[in-house]
Design a protein around this motif. Structure first.
Motif, PDB file in Angstrom:
ATOM      1  N   PRO A   1      -6.159 -85.106  31.967  1.00  0.00           N
ATOM      2  CA  PRO A   1      -6.372 -86.452  32.520  1.00  0.00           C
ATOM      3  C   PRO A   1      -5.155 -87.350  32.291  1.00  0.00           C
ATOM      4  O   PRO A   1      -4.427 -87.190  31.325  1.00  0.00           O
ATOM      5  CB  PRO A   1      -7.584 -86.971  31.738  1.00  0.00           C
ATOM      6  CG  PRO A   1      -7.557 -86.211  30.461  1.00  0.00           C
ATOM      7  CD  PRO A   1      -7.007 -84.848  30.800  1.00  0.00           C
ATOM      8  N   ARG A   2      -4.975 -88.284  33.191  1.00  0.00           N
ATOM      9  CA  ARG A   2      -3.872 -89.231  33.083  1.00  0.00           C
ATOM     10  C   ARG A   2      -4.238 -90.407  32.179  1.00  0.00           C
ATOM     11  O   ARG A   2      -3.389 -91.084  31.666  1.00  0.00           O
ATOM     12  CB  ARG A   2      -3.485 -89.777  34.465  1.00  0.00           C
ATOM     13  CG  ARG A   2      -3.113 -88.689  35.455  1.00  0.00           C
ATOM     14  CD  ARG A   2      -1.760 -88.090  35.110  1.00  0.00           C
ATOM     15  NE  ARG A   2      -1.299 -87.213  36.159  1.00  0.00           N
ATOM     16  CZ  ARG A   2      -1.304 -85.903  36.068  1.00  0.00           C
ATOM     17  NH1 ARG A   2      -1.774 -85.316  34.999  1.00  0.00           N
ATOM     18  NH2 ARG A   2      -0.855 -85.159  37.055  1.00  0.00           N
ATOM     19  N   GLU A   3      -5.543 -90.660  32.032  1.00  0.00           N
ATOM     20  CA  GLU A   3      -5.998 -91.754  31.188  1.00  0.00           C
ATOM     21  C   GLU A   3      -7.086 -91.227  30.254  1.00  0.00           C
ATOM     22  O   GLU A   3      -7.794 -90.283  30.577  1.00  0.00           O
ATOM     23  CB  GLU A   3      -6.561 -92.887  32.033  1.00  0.00           C
ATOM     24  CG  GLU A   3      -5.529 -93.546  32.929  1.00  0.00           C
ATOM     25  CD  GLU A   3      -6.141 -94.623  33.793  1.00  0.00           C
ATOM     26  OE1 GLU A   3      -7.357 -94.875  33.663  1.00  0.00           O
ATOM     27  OE2 GLU A   3      -5.407 -95.213  34.584  1.00  0.00           O
ATOM     28  N   THR A   4      -7.217 -91.848  29.104  1.00  0.00           N
ATOM     29  CA  THR A   4      -8.248 -91.453  28.155  1.00  0.00           C
ATOM     30  C   THR A   4      -9.562 -92.140  28.530  1.00  0.00           C
ATOM     31  O   THR A   4      -9.591 -93.365  28.677  1.00  0.00           O
ATOM     32  CB  THR A   4      -7.854 -91.878  26.725  1.00  0.00           C
ATOM     33  OG1 THR A   4      -6.572 -91.322  26.430  1.00  0.00           O
ATOM     34  CG2 THR A   4      -8.871 -91.391  25.717  1.00  0.00           C
ATOM     35  N   PRO A   5     -10.630 -91.368  28.704  1.00  0.00           N
ATOM     36  CA  PRO A   5     -11.902 -92.008  29.048  1.00  0.00           C
ATOM     37  C   PRO A   5     -12.438 -92.797  27.861  1.00  0.00           C
ATOM     38  O   PRO A   5     -12.143 -92.483  26.702  1.00  0.00           O
ATOM     39  CB  PRO A   5     -12.814 -90.828  29.394  1.00  0.00           C
ATOM     40  CG  PRO A   5     -12.208 -89.656  28.734  1.00  0.00           C
ATOM     41  CD  PRO A   5     -10.742 -89.920  28.647  1.00  0.00           C
ATOM     42  N   PRO A   6     -13.235 -93.834  28.124  1.00  0.00           N
ATOM     43  CA  PRO A   6     -13.773 -94.616  27.021  1.00  0.00           C
ATOM     44  C   PRO A   6     -14.774 -93.811  26.196  1.00  0.00           C
ATOM     45  O   PRO A   6     -15.454 -92.925  26.703  1.00  0.00           O
ATOM     46  CB  PRO A   6     -14.451 -95.794  27.713  1.00  0.00           C
ATOM     47  CG  PRO A   6     -14.730 -95.320  29.092  1.00  0.00           C
ATOM     48  CD  PRO A   6     -13.657 -94.339  29.420  1.00  0.00           C
ATOM     49  N   ILE A   7     -14.856 -94.120  24.914  1.00  0.00           N
ATOM     50  CA  ILE A   7     -15.796 -93.454  24.014  1.00  0.00           C
ATOM     51  C   ILE A   7     -17.161 -94.110  24.191  1.00  0.00           C
ATOM     52  O   ILE A   7     -17.298 -95.338  24.094  1.00  0.00           O
ATOM     53  CB  ILE A   7     -15.328 -93.549  22.553  1.00  0.00           C
ATOM     54  CG1 ILE A   7     -13.958 -92.879  22.410  1.00  0.00           C
ATOM     55  CG2 ILE A   7     -16.344 -92.924  21.613  1.00  0.00           C
ATOM     56  CD1 ILE A   7     -13.318 -93.085  21.048  1.00  0.00           C
ATOM     57  N   GLU A   8     -18.170 -93.300  24.452  1.00  0.00           N
ATOM     58  CA  GLU A   8     -19.518 -93.836  24.660  1.00  0.00           C
ATOM     59  C   GLU A   8     -20.070 -94.392  23.352  1.00  0.00           C
ATOM     60  O   GLU A   8     -19.841 -93.834  22.273  1.00  0.00           O
ATOM     61  CB  GLU A   8     -20.436 -92.748  25.195  1.00  0.00           C
ATOM     62  CG  GLU A   8     -20.065 -92.272  26.587  1.00  0.00           C
ATOM     63  CD  GLU A   8     -21.014 -91.199  27.088  1.00  0.00           C
ATOM     64  OE1 GLU A   8     -22.146 -91.097  26.563  1.00  0.00           O
ATOM     65  OE2 GLU A   8     -20.616 -90.466  27.999  1.00  0.00           O
TER      66      GLU A   8
END
Length: 80
Positions: free
Chosen positions: A57-64
């Motif tokens: 991924p190009r961006e880190t997904p938010p932590i739930e």
């Protein structure tokens, strides 16, 4: 004393880089006099020297369910 030493070290590094670049440019100038085809090959970039692959991924997904701190400021300075 340390800053003088580091300044002299920095200047020595810059002088070394200047000598290297000057020698490289002189060699390329001489190569151009000998053969334009060899010069053209010498100045091309070789992208196989430092391979670079991008996967993922190009961006880190938010932590739930992560409760981000709101940036509270605690003043710890002394009161006079």
């Amino acid at each position: 004393m340390w800053c003088q030493y580091k300044r002299e070290q920095h200047l020595a590094d810059l002088q070394m880089l200047d000598r290297i670049l000057y020698s490289q440019q002189r060699a390329l100038d001489e190569l151009l006099k000998e053969s334009e085809e060899l010069y053209a090959e010498a100045v091309q970039s070789d992208f196989h020297l430092l391979p670079f692959n991008r996967d993922g991924p190009r961006e880190t997904p938010p932590i739930e369910k992560y409760d981000a701190p709101d940036g509270d400021y605690l003043d710890v300075s002394k009161k006079w």
